[in-house]
Design an enzyme around this catalytic site. Sequence first.
Site, PDB file in Angstrom:
ATOM      1  N   SER A   1      12.284 -65.113-111.962  1.00 57.61           N
ATOM      2  CA  SER A   1      13.204 -64.097-111.456  1.00 57.61           C
ATOM      3  C   SER A   1      12.427 -63.049-110.651  1.00 57.61           C
ATOM      4  O   SER A   1      11.771 -63.381-109.670  1.00 57.61           O
ATOM      5  CB  SER A   1      13.974 -63.484-112.624  1.00 57.61           C
ATOM      6  OG  SER A   1      15.032 -62.680-112.173  1.00 57.61           O
TER       7      SER A   1
ATOM      8  N   ASP B   1      22.969 -69.638-109.088  1.00 55.05           N
ATOM      9  CA  ASP B   1      22.315 -68.457-109.639  1.00 55.05           C
ATOM     10  C   ASP B   1      23.126 -67.194-109.342  1.00 55.05           C
ATOM     11  O   ASP B   1      23.422 -66.903-108.190  1.00 55.05           O
ATOM     12  CB  ASP B   1      20.908 -68.333-109.033  1.00 55.05           C
ATOM     13  CG  ASP B   1      19.986 -67.433-109.839  1.00 55.05           C
ATOM     14  OD1 ASP B   1      20.467 -66.433-110.397  1.00 55.05           O
ATOM     15  OD2 ASP B   1      18.782 -67.746-109.911  1.00 55.05           O
TER      16      ASP B   1
ATOM     17  N   HIS C   1      20.163 -69.281-114.608  1.00 53.27           N
ATOM     18  CA  HIS C   1      18.999 -68.491-114.216  1.00 53.27           C
ATOM     19  C   HIS C   1      17.884 -68.542-115.262  1.00 53.27           C
ATOM     20  O   HIS C   1      16.714 -68.363-114.932  1.00 53.27           O
ATOM     21  CB  HIS C   1      19.442 -67.037-113.984  1.00 53.27           C
ATOM     22  CG  HIS C   1      18.391 -66.151-113.416  1.00 53.27           C
ATOM     23  ND1 HIS C   1      17.981 -66.227-112.104  1.00 53.27           N
ATOM     24  CD2 HIS C   1      17.659 -65.152-113.982  1.00 53.27           C
ATOM     25  CE1 HIS C   1      17.058 -65.310-111.883  1.00 53.27           C
ATOM     26  NE2 HIS C   1      16.835 -64.653-112.995  1.00 53.27           N
TER      27      HIS C   1
END
Length: 423
Positions: free
Chosen positions: A143, A374, A402
């Site tokens: 991320s 996502d 995610h």
Amino acid sequence: MQSAFRRPGFVCADHVLEVPLDHADPAGSTIEIYAREVVAPGREDDDLPWLLFLQGGPGHQATRPGADPGAWLARALQEYRVLLLDQRGTGRSTPANRQTLPQDPAEAAAYLRHFRADSIVRDAELLRQRLIGDRPWSVLGQSYGGFCAVTYLSLAPEGLREAFITGGLPSLTAGADEVYRAAYPRVLAANERYFERYPGDQDVVRRIVDHLGEHDVRLPDGERLTARRFQTLGLGLGSSVQFDNLHYLLEEAFIGRGQLSDTFLHKVHASVSYAPRPIYALLHEAIYCQGTASRWSAQRVLDEFPQFALDGDGPVRFVGEMIYPWFFEEDPALRPLRECADLLASYEEWPGLYDVGRLAANTVPAAAAVYHDDMYVDRDHSLQTADAIAGLRTWVTNEYAHNGLSADARVLDRLIAMVRGQV
């Protein structure tokens, strides 16, 4: 290796390093950076390659071995010595919060301007040099950690042996407004998936919003739970785990005659309080800024999406990974930082985070997982960036949300195989 602790599956050691607050002023004030070294039992003395893990965020501490869900870690320990970095301001690194930041808002804002990806990468380089000298190491960015990994490829590719990125290829050029205009429709799509799975929750959510509008409901810290604060529970809809946990939370919402239960309120408080992660609220929009100010972008762009309005009797839709200025009015952990947050939101001199030319000439072997649906990172932005990084191999999949890296060790396994040309 001197271990801080051992437990089944892990041998861990602590590393603390003093680094400049401002890397452009190495003789100035300093902060401490903490990182935890993790190795498989029996391999403490082996000459293993190092893997630096960069956590999502901004403002989240690194994975805690055995405490956090992290399917990737066991896979990584098969062949790496892993370093879990508490990015500056988080975890056991010098904290940055209402208790430690300068009381003067301007001083606090100036301090926090050194807490973005460029500073994190330079911290990592000092750690690398301390631990292994001139040898490069591998990086795994999840991320926001992937954003940092792209900055690493831009600023110090000589420090990298290989790069793995999951759910974290940022746009190299999009500003905050573009990011949120792309994000709100993805959040609406996540809401639709949620209410398709749990259709009965639409009535429950509407009932809670109406109840909060009519009653003064207090959270465990004494603060009022407003409807708009409740609406931010959609932050977790992009995670396969939190997606279902929201339903289980709503199941316990009411007790007795239309009263919100203590169980519900305690769990809501744990979700909506930014006490454990104030940097997330303070710098979330700033991570998208390069020579521009965010000016509370998520709040301004929200006006373009009336689907999120709470008034009337229509369906309620949760918001996602957005920070709003009223957080600094309603959250006690953030309230003392309101003026600081306004200064950060209006700051225009944010330096660039990515070197487009250097990325186009990249020679570091790299692979990235791009999650097709996502909610947090825009697929199209990610693929544009993938095309801009020479040699980067991309795996686009809708098999995972995610949090795919922590959910399934096969995600890291595939990325390693991609970098090595095995798939």
